[in-house]
Design a protein around this motif. Structure first.
Motif, PDB file in Angstrom:
ATOM      1  N   TYR A 175      16.117 -32.018   2.180  1.00 18.40           N
ATOM      2  CA  TYR A 175      15.902 -31.159   3.347  1.00 18.40           C
ATOM      3  C   TYR A 175      16.005 -31.987   4.619  1.00 18.40           C
ATOM      4  CZ  TYR A 175      11.198 -33.122   3.876  1.00 18.40           C
ATOM      5  OH  TYR A 175      10.142 -33.981   4.072  1.00 18.40           O
TER       6      TYR A 175
ATOM      7  N   ASP B  15      12.866 -22.575  -7.247  1.00 17.71           N
ATOM      8  CA  ASP B  15      12.104 -21.621  -6.441  1.00 17.71           C
ATOM      9  C   ASP B  15      11.018 -22.428  -5.749  1.00 17.71           C
ATOM     10  OD1 ASP B  15      11.079 -19.396  -5.293  1.00 17.71           O
ATOM     11  OD2 ASP B  15      10.388 -18.448  -7.143  1.00 17.71           O
TER      12      ASP B  15
ATOM     13  N   LYS C 221      18.709 -16.734   8.612  1.00 19.80           N
ATOM     14  CA  LYS C 221      18.824 -17.501   7.379  1.00 19.80           C
ATOM     15  C   LYS C 221      20.221 -17.312   6.787  1.00 19.80           C
ATOM     16  CE  LYS C 221      16.911 -17.918   2.687  1.00 19.80           C
ATOM     17  NZ  LYS C 221      15.923 -17.381   1.709  1.00 19.80           N
TER      18      LYS C 221
ATOM     19  N   ILE D 135      22.751 -18.269   3.654  1.00 18.24           N
ATOM     20  CA  ILE D 135      22.753 -18.716   2.270  1.00 18.24           C
ATOM     21  C   ILE D 135      24.185 -18.991   1.841  1.00 18.24           C
ATOM     22  CG2 ILE D 135      22.223 -18.102  -0.126  1.00 18.24           C
ATOM     23  CD1 ILE D 135      20.026 -16.280   0.898  1.00 18.24           C
TER      24      ILE D 135
ATOM     25  N   TYR E 150       8.869 -18.722   0.676  1.00 17.17           N
ATOM     26  CA  TYR E 150       9.546 -19.154  -0.545  1.00 17.17           C
ATOM     27  C   TYR E 150      11.062 -19.084  -0.343  1.00 17.17           C
ATOM     28  CZ  TYR E 150       5.175 -18.967  -3.207  1.00 17.17           C
ATOM     29  OH  TYR E 150       3.910 -19.202  -3.670  1.00 17.17           O
ATOM     30  N   SER E 151      11.755 -19.958  -1.046  1.00 19.37           N
ATOM     31  CA  SER E 151      13.210 -19.927  -1.001  1.00 19.37           C
ATOM     32  C   SER E 151      13.740 -20.267  -2.398  1.00 19.37           C
ATOM     33  CB  SER E 151      13.738 -20.951   0.023  1.00 19.37           C
ATOM     34  OG  SER E 151      14.921 -20.504   0.625  1.00 19.37           O
ATOM     35  N   TYR E 152      14.621 -19.412  -2.902  1.00 10.96           N
ATOM     36  CA  TYR E 152      15.178 -19.601  -4.245  1.00 10.96           C
ATOM     37  C   TYR E 152      16.592 -20.154  -4.117  1.00 10.96           C
ATOM     38  CZ  TYR E 152      16.597 -18.615  -9.052  1.00 10.96           C
ATOM     39  OH  TYR E 152      17.052 -18.727 -10.346  1.00 10.96           O
ATOM     40  N   LEU E 153      16.790 -21.385  -4.588  1.00  8.77           N
ATOM     41  CA  LEU E 153      18.079 -22.052  -4.450  1.00  8.77           C
ATOM     42  C   LEU E 153      18.718 -22.254  -5.818  1.00  8.77           C
ATOM     43  CD1 LEU E 153      15.974 -23.482  -2.189  1.00  8.77           C
ATOM     44  CD2 LEU E 153      18.109 -24.624  -1.575  1.00  8.77           C
TER      45      LEU E 153
ATOM     46  N   HIS F 229      20.546 -23.527   2.069  1.00  6.60           N
ATOM     47  CA  HIS F 229      19.871 -22.501   2.858  1.00  6.60           C
ATOM     48  C   HIS F 229      19.659 -23.085   4.248  1.00  6.60           C
ATOM     49  CE1 HIS F 229      18.021 -20.009  -0.690  1.00  6.60           C
ATOM     50  NE2 HIS F 229      19.310 -20.225  -0.824  1.00  6.60           N
TER      51      HIS F 229
ATOM     52  N   PHE G 137      18.303 -22.428   8.020  1.00  7.89           N
ATOM     53  CA  PHE G 137      17.438 -21.585   8.848  1.00  7.89           C
ATOM     54  C   PHE G 137      17.605 -21.977  10.319  1.00  7.89           C
ATOM     55  CE2 PHE G 137      15.535 -21.725   4.692  1.00  7.89           C
ATOM     56  CZ  PHE G 137      14.978 -20.469   4.487  1.00  7.89           C
TER      57      PHE G 137
END
Length: 299
Positions: free
Chosen positions: A171, A207, A224, A226, A277-280, A286, A288
């Motif tokens: 990140y 997740d 956001k 994706i 939460y972010s599901y990758l 992702h 933002f």
């Protein structure tokens, strides 16, 4: 001047070492770095693929160290490079690698002046009469103007702005005049042959729960983006719209319109820690864009 640098020998050929002695005639130095050179795709063991994950960064660091020993300080240009990709057209397409491209680019961004790409697949493969897949570089576009993952990954790199305020393995967060930006990446270095096994890939999805502290209090609009194998990947859309009778211009243009990262937009009131939460999925990005909003008066 191009240098064929070896990471194992941590040096170049005798001929190029001799040419480096005339450093006064050198304006800049270019080199290549290809993760696929460091592995054997026929191996089933995954440890070699993990070994290759820092190949581009390590080669750049070793080249800079080598030049420093020779008292050479010239701008570096990474002319041809590639992440893990798969050595067949099918695995090259199914193995989504957007996050790998972005992460490698960000890791060496302070060390090089530029990164080289091929314009499109057709020009990259034109030198081979059989149009076999080429692994030493990446293309920005497909045969028919569709944007390949490298295009979108570098678009995110260009979009990232401001000063870095937090950074980790997968990140990076920045602050700019109008707010903040956060990039999450699920970087996964595996044998591309495994990319056709859905059950295996699901185990590599993440997740994650993110908590951000010390943001400036106020109202924000969050955008956001994706980018993953289901949002923006060109190859999957081609597969979904394939036909034994081929496709025409209308279908091709439609596929190209589909092949873009998705975008969500929502409002947030932040007056303390902000959690979500972010599901990758595998090698997903992702992005933002957290924009501070201000009350406006209209007359």
């Amino acid at each position: 001047m191009y240098i064929p640098f070896s990471t194992e020998k941590e040096g170049t050929s005798v001929h190029h070492a001799y040419l480096l002695q005339d450093r006064g005639y050198i304006d800049f130095i270019s080199y290549s770095a290809n993760q696929n050179e460091a592995i054997d795709f026929e191996e089933s063991r995954n440890d070699r693929f993990l070994f290759a994950k820092d190949y581009i960064k390590d080669k750049t660091t070793k080249l800079k160290s080598y030049l420093k020993q020779l008292h050479i300080e010239k701008p570096l240009h990474l002319m041809t490079w590639n992440t893990l990709s798969g050595n067949t057209r099918y695995t090259n397409g199914t193995f989504f690698r957007g996050a790998l491209v972005l992460k490698n680019a960000l890791e060496i961004s302070k060390d090089v002046q530029s990164l080289g790409f091929w314009i499109n697949t057709e020009l990259h493969e034109v030198g081979d009469i059989h149009h076999r897949i080429q692994l030493e570089g990446m293309e920005l576009f497909h045969f028919f103007k569709g944007k390949r993952p490298a295009f979108h990954a570098m678009a995110f790199a260009e979009k990232l702005s401001g000063s870095i305020i937090a950074q980790g393995e997968d990140y990076i967060m920045t602050q700019y005049d109008g707010g903040y930006q956060l990039v999450l990446m699920n970087c996964t270095n595996i044998n591309p042959y495994f990319s056709i096994e859905d059950a295996f890939l699901k185990k590599l999805n993440k997740d994650i729960r993110i908590t951000i502290s010390n943001l400036e209090h106020g109202e924000y609009q969050v955008r956001k983006y994706i980018f993953d194998k289901d949002n923006g990947a060109l190859y999957k859309n081609w597969g979904n719209l394939s036909s034994i009778h081929g496709v025409d211009l209308e279908v091709t243009e439609y596929i190209n319109r589909l092949s873009h990262p998705s975008m969500q937009i929502f409002d947030e009131s932040i007056f303390g820690d902000w959690s979500f939460y972010s599901y990758l999925s595998i090698n997903a990005i992702h992005f933002f864009d957290i924009r501070k909003t201000y009350n406006k008066s209209f007359i």
